[in-house]
Design a protein around this motif. Structure first.
Motif, PDB file in Angstrom:
ATOM      1  N   CYS A   3       1.010  -1.189   0.075  1.00 54.50           N
ATOM      2  CA  CYS A   3       0.002   0.111  -0.008  1.00 54.50           C
ATOM      3  C   CYS A   3       0.844   1.109  -0.081  1.00 54.50           C
ATOM      4  N   ILE A   4       0.581   2.273  -0.807  1.00 60.83           N
ATOM      5  CA  ILE A   4       1.402   3.612  -1.011  1.00 60.83           C
ATOM      6  C   ILE A   4       0.473   4.460  -0.722  1.00 60.83           C
ATOM      7  N   LYS A   5       1.078   5.774  -0.457  1.00 63.93           N
ATOM      8  CA  LYS A   5       0.419   6.973  -0.329  1.00 63.93           C
ATOM      9  C   LYS A   5       0.958   7.989  -1.073  1.00 63.93           C
ATOM     10  N   ARG A   6       0.261   8.781  -1.674  1.00 67.62           N
ATOM     11  CA  ARG A   6       0.884  10.073  -2.396  1.00 67.62           C
ATOM     12  C   ARG A   6       0.817  11.182  -1.586  1.00 67.62           C
ATOM     13  N   VAL A   7       2.149  11.613  -1.188  1.00 68.34           N
ATOM     14  CA  VAL A   7       2.580  12.580  -0.401  1.00 68.34           C
ATOM     15  C   VAL A   7       3.485  13.841  -0.908  1.00 68.34           C
ATOM     16  N   PRO A   8       3.412  15.065  -0.507  1.00 61.18           N
ATOM     17  CA  PRO A   8       4.277  16.128  -0.909  1.00 61.18           C
ATOM     18  C   PRO A   8       5.683  15.763  -0.851  1.00 61.18           C
ATOM     19  N   ASP A   9       6.484  16.133  -1.900  1.00 62.16           N
ATOM     20  CA  ASP A   9       8.008  15.661  -1.823  1.00 62.16           C
ATOM     21  C   ASP A   9       8.452  16.207  -0.620  1.00 62.16           C
ATOM     22  N   THR A  10       9.238  15.366   0.141  1.00 62.22           N
ATOM     23  CA  THR A  10       9.781  15.922   1.627  1.00 62.22           C
ATOM     24  C   THR A  10      10.542  17.275   1.473  1.00 62.22           C
ATOM     25  N   GLU A  11      10.893  17.699   0.120  1.00 66.58           N
ATOM     26  CA  GLU A  11      11.664  18.820   0.102  1.00 66.58           C
ATOM     27  C   GLU A  11      10.738  20.054  -0.336  1.00 66.58           C
ATOM     28  N   LEU A  51      -7.956  -9.583  -2.072  1.00 65.39           N
ATOM     29  CA  LEU A  51      -6.706 -10.060  -2.815  1.00 65.39           C
ATOM     30  C   LEU A  51      -6.250 -11.532  -2.350  1.00 65.39           C
ATOM     31  N   SER A  52      -6.914 -11.742  -0.941  1.00 68.11           N
ATOM     32  CA  SER A  52      -6.427 -12.978  -0.226  1.00 68.11           C
ATOM     33  C   SER A  52      -4.733 -12.997   0.010  1.00 68.11           C
ATOM     34  N   PRO A  53      -4.195 -11.945   0.463  1.00 63.30           N
ATOM     35  CA  PRO A  53      -3.027 -11.741   0.443  1.00 63.30           C
ATOM     36  C   PRO A  53      -2.033 -12.528   1.276  1.00 63.30           C
ATOM     37  N   ARG A  54      -1.039 -12.937   0.934  1.00 64.19           N
ATOM     38  CA  ARG A  54       0.143 -13.660   1.723  1.00 64.19           C
ATOM     39  C   ARG A  54       0.625 -12.872   2.668  1.00 64.19           C
ATOM     40  N   MET A  55       1.289 -11.584   2.263  1.00 59.07           N
ATOM     41  CA  MET A  55       1.817 -10.569   2.870  1.00 59.07           C
ATOM     42  C   MET A  55       1.302  -9.006   2.572  1.00 59.07           C
ATOM     43  N   VAL A  56       1.189  -8.376   3.381  1.00 54.49           N
ATOM     44  CA  VAL A  56       0.849  -7.328   3.058  1.00 54.49           C
ATOM     45  C   VAL A  56       2.077  -6.090   3.728  1.00 54.49           C
ATOM     46  N   PHE A  57       2.289  -5.052   2.888  1.00 60.67           N
ATOM     47  CA  PHE A  57       3.284  -4.188   3.376  1.00 60.67           C
ATOM     48  C   PHE A  57       2.983  -2.633   3.165  1.00 60.67           C
ATOM     49  N   PHE A  58       3.449  -1.970   4.233  1.00 59.20           N
ATOM     50  CA  PHE A  58       3.328  -0.727   4.374  1.00 59.20           C
ATOM     51  C   PHE A  58       4.465   0.080   4.686  1.00 59.20           C
ATOM     52  N   GLY A  59       4.512   1.574   4.496  1.00 56.78           N
ATOM     53  CA  GLY A  59       5.682   2.236   5.044  1.00 56.78           C
ATOM     54  C   GLY A  59       5.084   2.233   6.432  1.00 56.78           C
ATOM     55  N   LYS A  60       6.136   2.389   7.338  1.00 56.37           N
ATOM     56  CA  LYS A  60       5.825   2.706   8.855  1.00 56.37           C
ATOM     57  C   LYS A  60       4.997   3.764   9.192  1.00 56.37           C
ATOM     58  N   SER A  61       5.019   4.819   8.505  1.00 54.97           N
ATOM     59  CA  SER A  61       4.197   5.851   8.416  1.00 54.97           C
ATOM     60  C   SER A  61       4.395   6.907   7.250  1.00 54.97           C
ATOM     61  N   SER A  62       3.180   7.817   7.108  1.00 57.67           N
ATOM     62  CA  SER A  62       3.356   8.449   5.887  1.00 57.67           C
ATOM     63  C   SER A  62       4.060   9.860   6.022  1.00 57.67           C
ATOM     64  N   ALA A  63       4.702  10.486   4.973  1.00 58.05           N
ATOM     65  CA  ALA A  63       5.555  11.508   5.215  1.00 58.05           C
ATOM     66  C   ALA A  63       4.661  12.647   5.625  1.00 58.05           C
TER      67      ALA A  63
END
Lengths: 389, 250
Positions: B6-14, B109-121
């Protein structure tokens, strides 16, 4: 140093496709993470960063606009953005990629036999083999038609004799695309493997420009190659010039990259350098310099994007490429000098990059058609009168 | 066998963030957007797990505005096999509401593994991954820095204050990625070209967000000017005193 985020005052990004933006972003990150941390060291030592060849190849930057043969098959705008980002790092690195792609892979693709393409293109794309382009000679630069290098037919072989000068990648090459005149005085293109008997090279020493790039002289003394090494699709000098058009197109984009690097550095410096108790960006003279830089970069971006769209539509004319190469390299050199000036005394040290870009761009202004020769190409196009002679 | 990221669209950190006229959102004008940086470790982790398994698909999922197709395309260019774009008609959605939508899509989707970033920027609530796990009835391990899978068991290292915690869990499970888990690959040009042919499935979401509401956004206070306390060795005692008593850093 803060992350480089490009220069885009007029929202050119809105004219780029998702794919073009992704390409630029990948190469931009690569340059920030892997090129900039090592480039000053190589520039100071006068060494080519060979360690960058595998990652450059893995990203797919070699011959990126060629279709098939393990190449990415990008459009010309995406290819141009690659050149822009690479030259944001260093003109020498961009030169390496330009020569490999536009001056070695392109002629093999366009003028070579199917066997040439299969033998060379995948290996060149993977960076397993390195190539160079031998057109210029010690006494024939702007006037390549006067070349002295000769190819004599001997049975089913060719015997090559001559000297080529200012050859990027020369001494690190596995194969050279050599242009020579046959017995009838017509220019032919040949693939000469560097381990052929009679082929040797030496590097140009003492350069103050493109120090992180190999520049060589090539010597051909009775180099015997089979007829199968001739590029069968070549039609005289015109074919060599077609290669140059490819490379010049990339250089036009490259100039924007170098200019962006210098502008970005000057802008950031001026915002943090305090004189008379305030950032020097507060002063009108400095602001004017920064605005002139932004102004020129912005104009160049749109001109060059349109050039790329024309190239993708197969409608580009050589004189149009000349217009962009001439303009962009000259404006980049002006911006590098002005940025060095904004940086004050710090600008003469290689802790800052503008001085390196400035020195590099002196070469870029001269190679692949000097600024003056491009002026005459454009002059010829608009008046119908060639003024080269 | 599905590996979901899972991803999130965020403002560039710069990016220079300006607060919009409404006082509770940011002005997106001139701001570049990127996949949240921790999400890139999650993408790489999903790709590595698929490569190790030698089978299955990496599916990138994003709940976000129409423009987030660019961030999903980046996942596809890095190597994800396909993507699901949950197009959100609302600019802001709180973690619980986000997790509810994501859990439903991921569960299918019956996932085997699900990945996230630890937090959004951007908002940095660090909640969505864990809440999704809870809704799916799966174990979750957050802020992992290593991951090893053997059969149906995963072993992960988590950085904790002053040490490392080593945990093991059954899979399927949800993981949130900490920096250092891996080195995210760059999208190669071939990957970018291949991504053009991959599909992004689009589903529209316009149900009103519930739960937390952002009342206002305030910029951080301006940095105070520095102070020179003296020169040479004489100034050291005063500097030490200020560092200890005023700045409280030593």
């Amino acid at each position: 140093m803060a992350k480089f985020t490009g220069v885009d005052f007029l929202d050119m990004d809105s004219l780029l496709s998702e794919e073009e933006l992704l390409v630029r972003s990948s190469v931009r990150e690569f340059v920030s993470e892997e090129v900039l941390p090592i480039i000053e060291h190589h520039n100071r030592a006068g060494t080519f960063p060979k360690e960058l060849i595998p990652p450059v190849a893995e990203l797919g930057l070699l011959g990126a606009n060629i279709e098939g043969y393990d190449c990415a098959g990008l459009n010309n705008v995406a290819y141009g953005l690659i050149m822009q980002e690479l030259e944001r790092g260093d003109s020498g690195l961009r030169s390496f990629v330009s020569v490999q792609g536009a001056l070695v892979m392109y002629p093999i693709y366009a003028f070579g036999s199917e066997a040439h393409r299969e033998q060379w293109l995948p290996a060149l794309a993977k960076g397993e083999k390195i190539g160079c382009f031998g057109l210029t000679e010690p006494d024939f630069g702007s006037n390549p038609g006067g070349m002295l290098t000769r190819a004599r037919k001997d049975g089913n072989d060719w015997v090559l004799n001559g000297t080529k000068m200012w050859i990027t990648n020369g001494s690190i090459s596995d194969v050279a695309v050599i242009w020579a005149k046959n017995d009838e005085g017509e220019v032919e293109g040949f693939l000469v493997e560097s381990d052929r008997k009679g082929f040797s090279s030496s590097d140009v020493e003492g350069k103050f420009s493109l120090r992180a790039s190999v520049t060589s002289e090539l010597y051909l003394e009775d180099v015997r190659i089979p007829e199968a090494n001739r590029l069968p699709g070549c039609q005289g000098l015109k074919s060599a010039l077609k290669c140059l058009s490819q490379a010049r197109y990339g250089i036009a984009w490259g100039g924007i990259g170098a200019a962006m690097a210098c502008y970005d550095e000057a802008l950031r410096y001026s915002q943090t350098r305090i004189q008379f108790d305030k950032p020097i960006a507060s002063f009108q003279l400095v602001q004017r310099k920064l605005v002139e830089m932004l102004n020129e970069i912005t104009k160049a971006q749109f001109m060059t994007l349109q050039l790329g769209r024309l190239k993708d539509a197969n409608k580009v004319r050589p004189a149009q490429i000349s217009l962009a190469k001439r303009n962009n390299v000259a404006m980049a050199l002006d911006i590098a000098r002005e940025a060095r000036d904004v940086l004050g005394a710090n600008g003469i040290c290689d802790e800052y990059q503008s001085g390196r870009h400035m020195c590099n761009l002196e070469s870029v202004k001269t190679y692949e058609g000097t600024h003056d020769i491009h002026t005459l190409i454009i002059g010829h196009a608009i008046t119908g009168i060639p003024a080269y002679e | 066998m599905n590996f979901v990221v899972c991803i999130k669209r965020v403002p560039d950190t710069e990016a220079r963030i300006k607060i919009a006229a409404d006082g509770k959102s940011i002005d997106p004008t001139g701001v570049q957007f990127i996949p949240s940086p921790y999400d890139e470790f999650a993408i790489e982790a999903a790709l590595l797990q698929k490569e190790k398994a030698g089978a299955g698909e990496v599916i990138a999922v994003c709940l976000g505005p129409a423009e987030a197709s660019g961030e999903l395309r980046k996942c596809l260019a890095m190597g994800a096999d396909r993507a699901i774009h949950l197009k959100d008609a609302h600019a802001h959605r709180d973690p619980a509401s986000t997790a509810a939508i994501l859990a439903k899509a991921i569960g299918d989707l019956s996932p085997r593994m699900v990945f996230f970033g630890k937090s959004s920027a951007d908002h940095g609530n660090s909640q969505v991954g864990v809440q999704v796990a809870e809704r799916l009835g799966l174990p979750s391990v957050s802020e992992i820095v290593t991951l090893e899978v053997e059969g149906d068991t995963a072993k992960a290292h988590r950085e904790i204050e002053g040490g490392v915690e080593i945990v093991s869990t059954s899979i399927p499970a949800v993981f949130t990625a900490q920096k250092g888990l891996n080195k995210p690959r760059k999208a190669s040009l071939k990957g970018i070209m291949a991504a053009k042919k991959k599909t992004i499935e689009e589903l529209a979401y316009d149900e009103a967000p519930e739960g937390l509401e952002i009342v206002s956004l305030d910029p951080p206070p301006e940095r105070q000017a520095g102070r020179i306390v003296g020169e040479g060795a004489d100034a050291v005692p005063e500097l030490v005193r200020l560092l200890r008593e005023e700045a409280k850093v030593i």
